[in-house]
Design a protein around this motif. Structure first.
Motif, mmCIF file in Angstrom:
data_model
loop_
_atom_site.group_PDB
_atom_site.id
_atom_site.type_symbol
_atom_site.label_atom_id
_atom_site.label_comp_id
_atom_site.label_asym_id
_atom_site.label_seq_id
_atom_site.Cartn_x
_atom_site.Cartn_y
_atom_site.Cartn_z
ATOM 1 N N SER A 101 -2.171 -5.849 10.874
ATOM 2 C CA SER A 101 -1.598 -6.986 11.600
ATOM 3 C C SER A 101 -2.639 -7.929 12.231
ATOM 4 C CB SER A 101 -0.615 -6.496 12.671
ATOM 5 O OG SER A 101 -1.217 -5.567 13.546
ATOM 6 N N PRO A 102 -3.778 -7.440 12.764
ATOM 7 C CA PRO A 102 -4.740 -8.393 13.330
ATOM 8 C C PRO A 102 -5.461 -9.240 12.276
ATOM 9 C CG PRO A 102 -5.051 -6.174 14.236
ATOM 10 C CD PRO A 102 -4.167 -6.050 13.040
ATOM 11 N N HIS A 103 -5.263 -8.917 11.000
ATOM 12 C CA HIS A 103 -6.035 -9.568 9.943
ATOM 13 C C HIS A 103 -5.204 -10.489 9.054
ATOM 14 C CE1 HIS A 103 -9.268 -6.776 10.986
ATOM 15 N NE2 HIS A 103 -8.374 -5.809 10.935
ATOM 16 N N ILE A 104 -3.947 -10.765 9.443
ATOM 17 C CA ILE A 104 -3.073 -11.561 8.577
ATOM 18 C C ILE A 104 -3.668 -12.939 8.304
ATOM 19 C CG2 ILE A 104 -0.814 -12.677 8.418
ATOM 20 C CD1 ILE A 104 0.387 -10.269 9.835
ATOM 21 N N GLU A 105 -4.192 -13.597 9.333
ATOM 22 C CA GLU A 105 -4.794 -14.917 9.123
ATOM 23 C C GLU A 105 -6.000 -14.825 8.191
ATOM 24 O OE1 GLU A 105 -5.662 -17.075 12.638
ATOM 25 O OE2 GLU A 105 -3.604 -16.992 13.417
ATOM 26 N N ALA A 106 -6.776 -13.758 8.324
ATOM 27 C CA ALA A 106 -7.946 -13.588 7.451
ATOM 28 C C ALA A 106 -7.524 -13.362 6.006
ATOM 29 C CB ALA A 106 -8.802 -12.422 7.942
ATOM 30 N N TYR A 107 -6.456 -12.583 5.796
ATOM 31 C CA TYR A 107 -5.953 -12.392 4.431
ATOM 32 C C TYR A 107 -5.557 -13.740 3.820
ATOM 33 C CZ TYR A 107 -5.256 -7.450 5.821
ATOM 34 O OH TYR A 107 -5.418 -6.157 6.261
ATOM 35 N N ASN A 108 -4.814 -14.522 4.602
ATOM 36 C CA ASN A 108 -4.355 -15.813 4.088
ATOM 37 C C ASN A 108 -5.523 -16.755 3.812
ATOM 38 O OD1 ASN A 108 -1.499 -15.514 3.952
ATOM 39 N ND2 ASN A 108 -1.371 -15.625 6.177
ATOM 40 N N ALA A 109 -6.561 -16.688 4.661
ATOM 41 C CA ALA A 109 -7.723 -17.555 4.453
ATOM 42 C C ALA A 109 -8.423 -17.237 3.134
ATOM 43 C CB ALA A 109 -8.697 -17.412 5.621
ATOM 44 N N ARG A 110 -8.341 -15.987 2.705
ATOM 45 C CA ARG A 110 -9.007 -15.591 1.462
ATOM 46 C C ARG A 110 -8.289 -16.111 0.222
ATOM 47 N NH1 ARG A 110 -10.795 -9.335 2.638
ATOM 48 N NH2 ARG A 110 -11.653 -9.481 0.532
ATOM 49 N N LEU A 111 -7.111 -16.735 0.416
ATOM 50 C CA LEU A 111 -6.400 -17.340 -0.704
ATOM 51 C C LEU A 111 -6.946 -18.720 -1.064
ATOM 52 C CD1 LEU A 111 -2.720 -16.453 0.256
ATOM 53 C CD2 LEU A 111 -4.060 -15.467 -1.595
ATOM 54 N N GLU A 112 -7.829 -19.257 -0.233
ATOM 55 C CA GLU A 112 -8.316 -20.619 -0.439
ATOM 56 C C GLU A 112 -8.929 -20.842 -1.828
ATOM 57 O OE1 GLU A 112 -8.487 -24.468 0.352
ATOM 58 O OE2 GLU A 112 -7.592 -22.947 1.661
ATOM 59 N N PRO A 113 -9.754 -19.919 -2.353
ATOM 60 C CA PRO A 113 -10.297 -20.146 -3.701
ATOM 61 C C PRO A 113 -9.214 -20.278 -4.763
ATOM 62 C CG PRO A 113 -11.545 -18.428 -2.587
ATOM 63 C CD PRO A 113 -10.347 -18.716 -1.732
ATOM 64 N N LEU A 114 -8.118 -19.534 -4.623
ATOM 65 C CA LEU A 114 -7.026 -19.661 -5.590
ATOM 66 C C LEU A 114 -6.364 -21.029 -5.468
ATOM 67 C CD1 LEU A 114 -5.187 -16.202 -5.621
ATOM 68 C CD2 LEU A 114 -7.279 -16.915 -6.782
ATOM 69 N N ALA A 115 -6.221 -21.514 -4.238
ATOM 70 C CA ALA A 115 -5.641 -22.844 -4.045
ATOM 71 C C ALA A 115 -6.536 -23.913 -4.652
ATOM 72 C CB ALA A 115 -5.424 -23.107 -2.551
ATOM 73 N N GLU A 116 -7.838 -23.782 -4.429
ATOM 74 C CA GLU A 116 -8.778 -24.759 -4.979
ATOM 75 C C GLU A 116 -8.792 -24.731 -6.503
ATOM 76 O OE1 GLU A 116 -12.443 -23.710 -3.159
ATOM 77 O OE2 GLU A 116 -11.932 -24.571 -1.199
ATOM 78 N N GLY A 117 -8.516 -23.557 -7.081
ATOM 79 C CA GLY A 117 -8.508 -23.428 -8.533
ATOM 80 C C GLY A 117 -7.169 -23.732 -9.172
ATOM 81 N N GLY A 118 -6.185 -24.140 -8.372
ATOM 82 C CA GLY A 118 -4.875 -24.466 -8.912
ATOM 83 C C GLY A 118 -4.086 -23.265 -9.381
ATOM 84 N N LEU A 119 -4.365 -22.099 -8.809
ATOM 85 C CA LEU A 119 -3.715 -20.868 -9.252
ATOM 86 C C LEU A 119 -2.556 -20.447 -8.348
ATOM 87 C CD1 LEU A 119 -6.868 -18.786 -10.287
ATOM 88 C CD2 LEU A 119 -5.400 -20.238 -11.710
#
Length: 280
Positions: A77-95
């Motif tokens: 639970s304390p890491h939910i924002e960090a998990y979501n932040a790690r999705l940024e490369p997928l967003a940048e890659g259009g995935l």
């Protein structure tokens, strides 16, 4: 560094029952037999249902069973924002793409039978939306077709040592498109991250070499393997064990308070009794 590292990862949303106990004891026993490490992780990303009192009860039951773990308890639970932040490369890659569909919208879109579809998968209503169009409350979905194209040269496979599925499993892209579809990874503004995403990150971060869990989670494995490759994470060995079932053959769930470890303890059972009950 020991070559065998595994974990027990309950969600603190109810009491520990016989099925949980079997999974925890099996993972603990396998780790100790291999001279490895056994970790305890609380998968508490469901902020509405997870409770500190359930976590405390789970820890108490595990200690009563004679299990010990290496290092502190890891809580997601304390890491939910960090998990979501790690999705940024997928967003940048259009995935990935934003999705505003409700469950009702998805059910309506899937009302017509679809030949060859084993599981109801998302029909792709919002596929093609740009990340710039994302609104508060929108889910973020994996564009599976694009992801599989991106991973065309990857070895999408995993080793399974569990009795029901033992062997090397290769993920067929066509089957994945039919049966997995564009899964939800997170939901903006709701502190939500998908189980299989947070678990994949944590398994890598904690150096998990062997994932030991119930065979009801076997179907999640291809999703996690695809995510592991997208993020450059290692793929552990998987061991999906048999489930502990009730007299009618149904797998135990949190609602099965009659089989809660705390109830057996109150009635005078010993840890050895619990082991016998689950066949260990």
């Amino acid at each position: 560094m020991p070559g065998f590292v595994t974990r027990f990862a309950p969600s603190p949303t109810g009491p520990l029952h016989l099925g949980h106990a079997y999974s925890a004891m099996l993972a603990h026993d396998m780790a100790r037999a291999a001279g490895g490490r056994f970790l305890l992780r609380m998968e508490d990303t469901d902020l509405e249902r997870c409770r500190p009192e359930w976590e405390a009860a789970i820890v108490e039951d595990l200690r009563w069973l004679g299990l010990d773990w290496d290092g502190p308890i890891h809580r997601q639970s304390p890491h939910i924002e960090a998990y979501n932040a790690r999705l940024e490369p997928l967003a940048e890659g259009g995935l990935v793409y934003p999705c505003s569909c409700t469950r009702g919208d998805i059910r309506a879109a899937l009302a017509a039978p679809q030949e060859g579809v084993v599981h109801a998968v998302y029909p792709g209503t919002c596929r093609g939306r740009s990340m710039e169009s994302r609104q508060p409350g929108d889910a973020l979905r994996l564009d599976l077709a694009r992801a599989l194209t991106h991973l065309a040269d990857a070895d999408l496979s995993f080793l399974e040592t569990g009795p029901a599925h033992e062997g090397c499993h290769r993920i067929d892209p066509d089957r994945a498109r039919r049966e997995i579809g564009d899964v939800v990874l997170s939901r903006k503004g709701e502190n939500f991250v998908a189980y299989f995403l947070a678990s994949a990150f944590d398994d890598a971060d904690q150096g998990i070499t062997h994932v030991i869990r119930g065979e009801d989670l076997f179907d999640f494995t291809p999703v996690q393997v695809i995510l592991q490759h997208l993020f450059g994470l290692p793929t552990p060995v998987y061991h999906h064990h048999r489930l502990i079932r009730d007299e009618a053959g149904r797998r135990l769930a949190k609602r099965d308070d009659a089989r809660a470890i705390a109830k057996y303890r109150a009635e005078g059972a010993t840890p050895a009794d619990i082991r016998r009950m689950v066949g260990l």
